[in-house]
Design an enzyme around this catalytic site. Sequence first.
Site, PDB file in Angstrom:
ATOM      1  N   ASP A  80       5.801  -3.445  -2.286  1.00 34.05           N
ATOM      2  CA  ASP A  80       5.561  -2.379  -3.255  1.00 34.05           C
ATOM      3  C   ASP A  80       5.476  -1.018  -2.552  1.00 34.05           C
ATOM      4  O   ASP A  80       4.412  -0.368  -2.540  1.00 34.05           O
ATOM      5  CB  ASP A  80       4.292  -2.632  -4.069  1.00 34.05           C
ATOM      6  CG  ASP A  80       4.369  -1.976  -5.443  1.00 34.05           C
ATOM      7  OD1 ASP A  80       5.451  -1.994  -6.049  1.00 34.05           O
ATOM      8  OD2 ASP A  80       3.361  -1.430  -5.912  1.00 34.05           O
TER       9      ASP A  80
ATOM     10  N   HIS B 114      -0.406  -3.129  -7.876  1.00 33.91           N
ATOM     11  CA  HIS B 114       0.052  -2.652  -6.573  1.00 33.91           C
ATOM     12  C   HIS B 114      -0.276  -3.667  -5.473  1.00 33.91           C
ATOM     13  O   HIS B 114       0.515  -3.868  -4.544  1.00 33.91           O
ATOM     14  CB  HIS B 114      -0.624  -1.315  -6.280  1.00 33.91           C
ATOM     15  CG  HIS B 114      -0.011  -0.530  -5.163  1.00 33.91           C
ATOM     16  ND1 HIS B 114       1.349  -0.434  -4.966  1.00 33.91           N
ATOM     17  CD2 HIS B 114      -0.581   0.226  -4.179  1.00 33.91           C
ATOM     18  CE1 HIS B 114       1.594   0.343  -3.916  1.00 33.91           C
ATOM     19  NE2 HIS B 114       0.448   0.744  -3.424  1.00 33.91           N
TER      20      HIS B 114
ATOM     21  N   SER C 166       2.834  -0.409   0.527  1.00 37.47           N
ATOM     22  CA  SER C 166       2.627   0.931   0.000  1.00 37.47           C
ATOM     23  C   SER C 166       3.092   1.993   1.001  1.00 37.47           C
ATOM     24  O   SER C 166       4.265   2.021   1.366  1.00 37.47           O
ATOM     25  CB  SER C 166       1.152   1.106  -0.368  1.00 37.47           C
ATOM     26  OG  SER C 166       0.940   2.300  -1.074  1.00 37.47           O
TER      27      SER C 166
END
Length: 389
Positions: free
Chosen positions: A192, A278, A168
């Site tokens: 991600d 996620h 992230s």
Amino acid sequence: LMDRYNLTFNLIFTGDTVTYPGLGTFTDAPPWGDTEERPVGYLPSDPSEVNVRFYLDTRQQLDVEVFNTDINGLQQTTFNYKKNTKFIIHGYIDNGDVSWMNDMSKALRNVEDVNVFRVGWIGGSLTINYAQSATDTQIVGAEVGLFINNIANSFGISPASFHCIGHSLGAQSCGYLGASVSPKVGHITGLDPAGPYFENTPPEVRLDPTDATFVDVIHTDAEKLVDFGFGINQVSGHVDFWPNDGIEQPGCDQNALSTIVGIDGIVDGTRNFVACNHLRALSLYTESITSSCPFYGNQCDSYDDYLNGKCTSCPTGQCAPMGYNSINYANEIFQFSNPSAYLQTYSKSPYCEYMTYVEITLGSNSDGVEGKLFLSLYGPSENSEQVQI
């Protein structure tokens, strides 16, 4: 008055700057702020507020805090400069001792005798102002870059032996360290990478292939933010893997109550329910470290083409594996005309599946036949379930 005299003014936002010794000078001027993607510009917080911490794991020693400016202190640990070094960086809301980081560190050390630094930045990540946290990733990247430069200069080694793994906002942090290390670090893995405040920005603002000699990316939540997607829907590496189209992961349509009040406790259960897609990139990558299943991705123009059997082979004759082993196929990947690779995964661990393309040809007298078709695959060790086609 402007209309009367037909005058035109071009207003240029020059922005503010701030300099932090050892880390660099930062600005909130475009493209860092005042743009469509970043309508509100922020300057990075003071490094003392971001609070970047480093925790060393080796096969001989665990969870030893070290400091990026104290090489003498580092030498008192079991850190070995002759071995490859990996940095793991968490994202928004997480911290450097979260369970997935420890699991990933353990898996890496099981298969390879490496130095692993878990990077925590809870001062910057644990805030309700996401835009500020996104901006503070510049500090995280600069702090890691400073550490790499200090290690490389002190021991006379190349940055090519360093690998940054980020999830992230941590993936975007890995991108920023690339700008502060010369020559480039050898490898960056984006799990991600965060989308909000990064998607459709220029390369210098987000993770991109120029940030390391080899950049591989796994997308699992590339839906738009308005539909609760947290990842970036944009090619960001030399190879970008899109399992299950990189948007909706199987098993992430769980019942809210059973997920939140699950075996991992309410805190982890809530995280999994809110950000299941996620977080799936973490599970896929960690599994790829120790699994014998290859996680092969097929280079393809789209997920629909992949599902329709239009990409059953790879141009170089070898499909690249997603995850830990992708670096071993860098030479083949560099020849890809399209960096996107697609694959499917299972809904729970073990996630890796062996993909088989099956084509059925009906005979000339098939018009009058009624019935159902079922498929089973038989292998030397086990057989697949019977599936109706």
